[in-house]
Design an enzyme around this catalytic site. Structure first.
Site, mmCIF file in Angstrom:
data_model
loop_
_atom_site.group_PDB
_atom_site.id
_atom_site.type_symbol
_atom_site.label_atom_id
_atom_site.label_comp_id
_atom_site.label_asym_id
_atom_site.label_seq_id
_atom_site.Cartn_x
_atom_site.Cartn_y
_atom_site.Cartn_z
ATOM 1 C CB SER A 149 -0.929 0.006 1.218
ATOM 2 O OG SER A 149 -0.179 0.036 2.418
ATOM 3 C CG PHE A 194 -0.663 7.902 -5.513
ATOM 4 C CD1 PHE A 194 -1.124 9.198 -5.490
ATOM 5 C CD2 PHE A 194 0.695 7.679 -5.630
ATOM 6 C CE1 PHE A 194 -0.248 10.265 -5.597
ATOM 7 C CE2 PHE A 194 1.579 8.735 -5.735
ATOM 8 C CZ PHE A 194 1.105 10.038 -5.708
ATOM 9 C CG ASP A 238 11.105 3.694 -10.199
ATOM 10 O OD1 ASP A 238 12.304 3.615 -9.885
ATOM 11 O OD2 ASP A 238 10.192 3.704 -9.367
#
Length: 979
Positions: free
Chosen positions: A584, A587, A792
């Protein structure tokens, strides 16, 4: 239970129809459908192949209800939802239905001591199955059999393309369950001109040919070999015929199949009086072929040239293709057809899809089991076209993206202070302004100041809107302004007259506007800063780009918000059972779930569900929907966490992905540091060839005084020439501190499981590190081919699943970058600076070359077993100076010199000098091959070990084969082990 209602809701050519059924208390007609007490039968529903259907039942009751759906041998629990105050509803959805989904679906409902069963009968319309030809020895009769849900017609013909029918000698018909009709027609095989048996109904026809070798025909002598492809269990029939008065005749085959085993030979030489001589016939028939029946079957005589049938038998059906997610840009008047080339067996059935419309597909047989599927009737409409192909055992789906190149259209509008010029085209147009000096605007001077340009996606798929706004407040006026739009197709220009301006009025207007605008702007900036500091918007790292120039830096991100969502990916929300949270963040979150029927009707599948937090902005929902449509467009790959479906209706947006049982690669490497060995041979030697049962708990393998974890710190092995030795190290030898060993406690990560499967071995080897490197390179090569950049790429964004398969993902939504120390404030954003290429860090430019730099950092993570990059170096101004100066990290401890050279090649300051992902795939492919050869020789040397020699011969084989299979290779060692 007061009342029970059931319905079948299905989609047929975008029209929705509903059939309702009540329990019979208020309808005499429906009472006749009751088979027995509390058992109800809904009217049969007929569907076309690839239609969608939802089976739905509403139960009016005040008690507690339990229920389940049943189909054949599968049982799936119900998900109940409240319909009204006193009723509950359950439904079951089948997407893209196939013929194998025909049958009875039963809903069993229990309320206290009472039970109800509702039977939904579903029938899928389809062509008859290909007739099966078999033969009996005596009398020589040919049998032709077919079956289907709709009564087919069965006929013997001279040729498959001929309408000339041959009357059957016998006829059998039977009706099975669910209305399946089975037909059989028999015909005497002797003295008959038989070529084909065809089954047909309103959906089409399928034919099976008797393979005939006619030695008298000469037209095909240049190609006297016929190729036949069959599957294990299919029948194979050959008839050899010739006309001549006196000759010897025989059939033989090359594969040494002995008559009396799988091949039966029928020899009946009957003379038939004809004007041109006598006819001779001979048959070879195999009612059920096996793999060993493959080979050449040659028919010859003393008076004719020989002819041959080459039979190839496959173990199972397949569909293969190199055509995956092609992208085309064509002109409005350019002739163009989509084409997919497939290798398939058995014969494929295919359909084209575009904009929720189905188009016919007629595959063309190129040669053998090679087919071509073409589609030309696209009408030059841009969008995503999909091809779906299937046969009895396999399915294939791919997509084609079509862009239509158009000349720019131009619109001019003018206010008192600005002139706006808007162009729509594909590809994007370049806009320029000219101040004309003549009335006809044949001459002028370019205008470059006071211009603001913006780009966005148009309403039509692939179109781009370019808007240029010219500020005219500083212009005197009294002349013509011209705006021109130009792209590779052409150019368009429009002109407008700029009247003379009242400068005093403009100055006063400017001061009034400034007095209102500046305070408003300051307040707006403060509001935006406060809001976005508190809650920055979500944007996925993985993006698809569209090149708009020759340089890699000239691109824009593809806007998928204007692309329509393909509803074929919609998965019933009620068939999804959510479980534990895997990760989690700021967002949203990723949740483990079970999806019923996402791959097959009767199979529950563990999945990962990606969703936003409950109170999300509309912009974040739009970003998640754009990510969904991008994943659909991108397609699947083994080394990508693939999209399986989505829930977008009647609730929050869920993206359903593959579940990776071992979590992220970073923690996988760190958790298995103590189990690392250079090769599997070392493991065998240390454990006397019996490590499988005791390795996981063997305290000797932890090397507490060696090279792994000791009191929470990393202690390296001392390097010596040619060998690695273990020794104690002092405190100043530590590479990093304890807090760098693990992810931040408040950072959301994809949690790793503690239970590893037996087939993945409880060890980590150098070959595994090579395999992870190779697989990530393969995944990135695929993303590059789809014009995607990751932005990323790091070990935390690579997941590991069964078989040590690595899959690239983007779970940034479930990572709290505000709390993750890997993401550092740079400007107005938090960025993973230690993984970023210099051009991304200092210029904001992201390309596939910058992804290669990040891949080099990931390789350093892999071959250091999860050490944080740039250990001991803080991210500050000195760090940025080091990167600009070309500083490179030292060789990671577990990397060889060759691997370190590869890593350094990824860190070239000039992006053009970095390796490509295709280069990296080839390099690691070779390293893996060399590792397999080394393992093979090492295992052969292990035979000298006395403990090994004392093992039973089967145990020796098992040990060596298990070590070889851990590399996912094809090394077979059994033949090298002698008694």
């Amino acid at each position: 239970m007061d009342r029970l209602e059931a319905s079948q809701i299905f989609s047929d050519e975008n029209q929705t129809q509903t059939q309702s059924f009540c329990d019979g208390k208020k309808s005499t007609r429906r009472k006749s459908l009751v088979n027995k007490a509390n058992e109800f039968q809904v009217d049969t529903t007929e569907l076309n192949v690839l239609d969608d259907i939802t089976l739905k039942a509403i139960m009016n009751t005040t008690g507690n209800i339990s229920c389940h759906w049943s189909f054949k041998n599968s049982r799936i629990p119900c998900n109940m939802k409240n319909n009204t105050l006193y009723s509950q509803v359950t439904s079951f959805t089948i997407l893209q239905i196939r013929e194998r989904h025909s049958g009875v679906y039963s809903l069993t409902v229990k309320n206290g001591n009472r039970n109800w069963t509702i039977n939904f009968k579903v029938v899928v319309r389809a062509k008859p199955k290909k007739p099966k030809l078999t033969m009996t020895r005596m009398p020589p009769m040919l049998h032709c059999t077919t079956e289907n849900y709709f009564v087919p017609q069965l006929s013997w013909r001279l040729k498959c393309t001929s309408s000339s029918l041959i009357p059957a000698d016998k006829h059998h018909e039977s009706i099975g369950s669910f209305g399946v009709t089975r037909l059989t027609k028999l015909i005497n095989a002797i003295n008959q001109d038989i070529g084909c048996c065809c089954a047909s109904n309103i959906q089409g026809s399928e034919c099976s040919s008797l393979h005939i070798l006619d030695l008298n025909t000469t037209a095909d002598n240049r190609s006297s070999v016929t190729y036949v492809y069959l599957k294990v269990g299919d029948p194979f029939l050959i008839e050899c015929r010739a006309l001549y008065r006196n000759y010897k005749f025989k059939i033989f085959w090359k594969n040494d199949t002995k008559a009396g085993n799988t091949t039966e030979v029928l020899k009946e030489q009957n003379a038939l009086s004809r004007r041109d001589g006598y006819r001779r016939q001979e048959f070879v028939f195999i009612n059920s072929v096996s793999l060993k029946d493959s080979g050449s079957y040659t028919c010859s005589s003393t008076q004719h040239p020989s002819k041959t049938i080459n039979l190839m038998v496959f173990a199972e059906g397949f569909i293969n293709s190199s055509t995956v997610n092609e992208v085309y840009s064509i002109g409005k008047d350019e002739d163009f057809c989509f084409e997919a080339k497939l290798n398939a067996f058995p014969l494929i059935r295919c359909q084209w899809y575009f904009s929720k419309t189905v188009f016919p597909c007629e595959p063309t047989n190129l040669f053998g089991n090679s087919f071509s599927a073409r589609f030309c009737d696209h009408g030059h409409k841009p969008g995503i076209y999909e091809l779906f192909a299937e046969n009895e055992e396999a399915e294939f789906q791919t997509s084609f993206t079509l862009y239509i190149k158009t000349k720019p259209s131009l619109t001019l509008s003018m206010t008192k202070t600005h002139i706006s010029c808007m162009s729509t085209s594909h590809p994007s147009a370049r806009l320029n302004w000219t101040k004309c000096t003549g009335e006809l605007c044949t001459e002028g001077e370019p205008v470059t100041e006071g211009i603001q340009t913006d780009q966005s996606g148009g309403e039509e798929f692939g179109s781009n809107i370019t808007t240029s706004v010219l500020d005219t407040r500083t212009m005197v006026g009294g002349f013509v302004m011209r705006c021109c739009a130009e792209n590779v197709i052409g150019s368009t220009c429009k002109e407008t007259f700029l009247p003379e301006q009242d400068m005093k009025f403009l100055q006063s207007s400017f001061y009034i506007t400034a007095g209102i605008f500046i305070p408003s702007t300051i307040l707006l900036i403060i509001f935006i800063f406060y809001r976005y500091k508190k809650h920055p918007g979500y944007e996925g790292q993985l993006q698809m780009i569209h090149q708009i120039g020759s340089s890699e830096n000239e691109y824009h991100y593809v806007d998928f918000s204007q692309v329509s969502y393909d509803v074929k990916w919609e998965f019933p929300r009620e068939n999804l059972e959510l479980g534990n949270v895997l990760g989690s963040g700021a967002f949203g979150k990723v949740i483990e779930a079970t999806a019923y029927g996402i791959s097959k009707v009767d199979v529950p599948v563990k999945v990962a569900v990606k969703m936003l937090k409950e109170k999300c902005e509309s912009s974040e929902k739009d970003a998640l929907m754009s990510e969904l449509k991008m994943m659909i467009h991108m397609g699947n790959h083994e080394n990508i966490v693939n999209l399986l479906g989505a829930c977008t209706h009647s609730g929050p947006v869920y993206l359903i992905f593959e579940y990776c049982c071992y979590g992220d690669l970073l923690n996988y490497l760190r958790n298995n540091r103590e189990k690392f060995h250079r090769t599997l041979t070392d493991v065998f030697t240390l454990n006397n060839f019996s490590f499988y049962h005791n390795l996981h708990n063997d305290p000797q393998l932890r090397y507490d005084s060696g090279n792994f974890l000791q009191n929470g710190s990393y202690i390296p092995i001392n390097r010596k020439t040619g060998t690695d030795t273990f020794s104690h190290t002092s405190e100043h030898d530590l590479l990093f501190s304890e807090n760098e060993l693990t992810s931040p406690s408040n950072s959301a990560v994809y949690q790793n499981t503690n239970k590893y499967e037996d087939d993945d071995l409880h060890v980590l080897t150098f070959e595994d590190l090579l395999s992870f490197s190779y697989q990530v390179a393969k995944g990135m090569e695929f993303l590059t081919s789809q014009s995607c950049i990751h932005r990323d790429l790091a070990a935390r964004n690579v997941l590991v699943t069964h078989g040590k398969v690595a899959k690239i993902c983007d779970f940034g939504l479930a990572r709290d970058i505000m709390q993750d120390s890997n993401y550092v404030i740079r400007g107005n954003a938090r960025l993973p600076v230690k993984w970023m290429a210099p051009e991304s860090l200092f210029e904001g430019s992201y390309t596939t070359r910058s992804d290669v730099w990040s891949y080099g950092i990931l390789l350093w993570e892999i071959f250091s077993l999860g050490v944080n990059p740039y250990p001991g170096i803080q991210v500050d101004s000195n760090f940025y100076k080091l990167i600009k100066s070309g500083f490179k990290m030292e060789q990671p401890f577990y990397a060889t010199e060759a691997i370190y050279n590869v890593i350094q090649s990824c860190w070239a300051l000039d992006p053009g000098k970095r390796l490509t992902f295709s280069d990296l795939v080839s390099i690691f492919e070779k390293h893996l091959a060399d590792a397999e050869v080394a393992l093979y020789h090492n295992n052969m040397e292990c035979k000298c070990n006395s403990n090994y020699k004392n093992l039973p011969i089967n145990s020796q084989k098992s040990v060596l084969n298990q070590s070889a299979s851990s590399l996912n290779g094809n090394i077979l060692l059994d033949q090298d082990i002698k008694d």
